[in-house]
Write a protein that holds these residues in place. Structure first.
Motif, PDB file in Angstrom:
ATOM      1  N   PHE A  47       0.846   8.108 -11.056  1.00 34.91           N
ATOM      2  CA  PHE A  47      -0.318   7.309 -11.430  1.00 34.91           C
ATOM      3  C   PHE A  47      -0.561   6.203 -10.409  1.00 34.91           C
ATOM      4  N   VAL A  48       0.488   5.504 -10.034  1.00 35.33           N
ATOM      5  CA  VAL A  48       0.356   4.450  -9.021  1.00 35.33           C
ATOM      6  C   VAL A  48      -0.144   5.045  -7.707  1.00 35.33           C
ATOM      7  N   GLY A  49       0.336   6.242  -7.387  1.00 34.32           N
ATOM      8  CA  GLY A  49      -0.128   6.918  -6.174  1.00 34.32           C
ATOM      9  C   GLY A  49      -1.620   7.200  -6.209  1.00 34.32           C
ATOM     10  N   TYR A  50      -2.119   7.651  -7.344  1.00 37.45           N
ATOM     11  CA  TYR A  50      -3.561   7.901  -7.468  1.00 37.45           C
ATOM     12  C   TYR A  50      -4.354   6.600  -7.386  1.00 37.45           C
ATOM     13  N   MET A  51      -3.832   5.526  -7.938  1.00 44.44           N
ATOM     14  CA  MET A  51      -4.506   4.236  -7.824  1.00 44.44           C
ATOM     15  C   MET A  51      -4.527   3.781  -6.364  1.00 44.44           C
ATOM     16  N   ASP A  52      -3.434   4.039  -5.646  1.00 44.34           N
ATOM     17  CA  ASP A  52      -3.393   3.725  -4.211  1.00 44.34           C
ATOM     18  C   ASP A  52      -4.477   4.499  -3.460  1.00 44.34           C
ATOM     19  N   LEU A  53      -4.615   5.787  -3.769  1.00 45.45           N
ATOM     20  CA  LEU A  53      -5.644   6.598  -3.098  1.00 45.45           C
ATOM     21  C   LEU A  53      -7.042   6.069  -3.400  1.00 45.45           C
ATOM     22  N   PHE A  57      -9.565   4.733  -0.451  1.00 45.07           N
ATOM     23  CA  PHE A  57     -10.903   5.279  -0.203  1.00 45.07           C
ATOM     24  C   PHE A  57     -11.985   4.249  -0.507  1.00 45.07           C
ATOM     25  N   GLY A  58     -11.778   3.475  -1.568  1.00 41.01           N
ATOM     26  CA  GLY A  58     -12.772   2.481  -1.959  1.00 41.01           C
ATOM     27  C   GLY A  58     -12.899   1.328  -0.980  1.00 41.01           C
ATOM     28  N   LEU A  74     -15.090  -4.563  -4.905  1.00 41.22           N
ATOM     29  CA  LEU A  74     -14.388  -4.207  -6.151  1.00 41.22           C
ATOM     30  C   LEU A  74     -13.092  -3.457  -5.847  1.00 41.22           C
ATOM     31  N   ALA A  75     -13.121  -2.586  -4.833  1.00 41.04           N
ATOM     32  CA  ALA A  75     -11.898  -1.895  -4.416  1.00 41.04           C
ATOM     33  C   ALA A  75     -10.887  -2.900  -3.869  1.00 41.04           C
ATOM     34  N   VAL A 110      -7.441  -9.943  -0.222  1.00 37.98           N
ATOM     35  CA  VAL A 110      -8.264 -11.066  -0.670  1.00 37.98           C
ATOM     36  C   VAL A 110      -9.284 -11.429   0.414  1.00 37.98           C
ATOM     37  N   PHE A 111      -8.879 -11.349   1.675  1.00 41.37           N
ATOM     38  CA  PHE A 111      -9.807 -11.581   2.790  1.00 41.37           C
ATOM     39  C   PHE A 111     -10.982 -10.608   2.725  1.00 41.37           C
ATOM     40  N   VAL A 112     -10.694  -9.330   2.484  1.00 39.00           N
ATOM     41  CA  VAL A 112     -11.765  -8.334   2.363  1.00 39.00           C
ATOM     42  C   VAL A 112     -12.616  -8.620   1.133  1.00 39.00           C
ATOM     43  N   LEU A 113     -11.986  -8.947   0.031  1.00 33.81           N
ATOM     44  CA  LEU A 113     -12.706  -9.263  -1.191  1.00 33.81           C
ATOM     45  C   LEU A 113     -13.715 -10.391  -0.958  1.00 33.81           C
ATOM     46  N   ILE A 114     -13.263 -11.471  -0.377  1.00 32.39           N
ATOM     47  CA  ILE A 114     -14.139 -12.608  -0.140  1.00 32.39           C
ATOM     48  C   ILE A 114     -15.182 -12.287   0.935  1.00 32.39           C
ATOM     49  N   GLY A 115     -14.728 -11.661   2.009  1.00 28.22           N
ATOM     50  CA  GLY A 115     -15.639 -11.362   3.117  1.00 28.22           C
ATOM     51  C   GLY A 115     -16.736 -10.385   2.772  1.00 28.22           C
TER      52      GLY A 115
END
Length: 118
Positions: A47-53, A57-58, A74-75, A110-115
């Motif tokens: 499950f964690v692996g699928y969340m990582d994928l 991708f996101g 959001l990703a 977090v940098f990507v989230l904010i940026g």
């Protein structure tokens, strides 16, 4: 700034995709490499692996294709949650050498989230 965001997104994407592939398709190798995997059921690790994928991708596809680019931050938020939980897991297990890289990756997410949010 945009170039820096792309570099970080690519790095994080590669890390998340590699981790996801290992947890899903190379479970036996992962079991031998990462001690925490031995303490959790295979279904949880998968499950964690699928969340990582999904995070991997996101982090790149929406922004790259221009299709629903608002999904990229959001990703990044989802990746931040995954990394926060990874840090907590490693700290609980007194595995600071494994927590430290995850803290750095969390800062990048977090940098990507904010940026990408602005």
């Amino acid at each position: 700034m945009n170039a820096a965001l792309w570099v970080v997104q690519i790095v994080l994407t590669l890390l998340f995709l590699m981790g996801g592939v290992m947890k899903i398709f190379l479970y036996d190798k992962t079991y031998g490499m990462w001690p925490w995997v031995r303490d959790y059921p295979k279904a949880f690790v998968t499950f964690v692996g699928y969340m990582d994928l999904l995070a991997g991708f996101g982090l790149i596809l929406p922004q790259l294709t221009g299709v629903l680019p608002w999904l990229t931050p959001l990703a990044a938020l989802g990746a931040s949650v995954i990394l926060t939980l990874a840090v907590a897991l490693h700290m609980k297990r007194n595995e600071m050498k494994d927590a430290i890289p995850n803290i750095a990756f969390l800062a990048l997410a977090v940098f990507v989230l904010i940026g990408r949010f602005h």
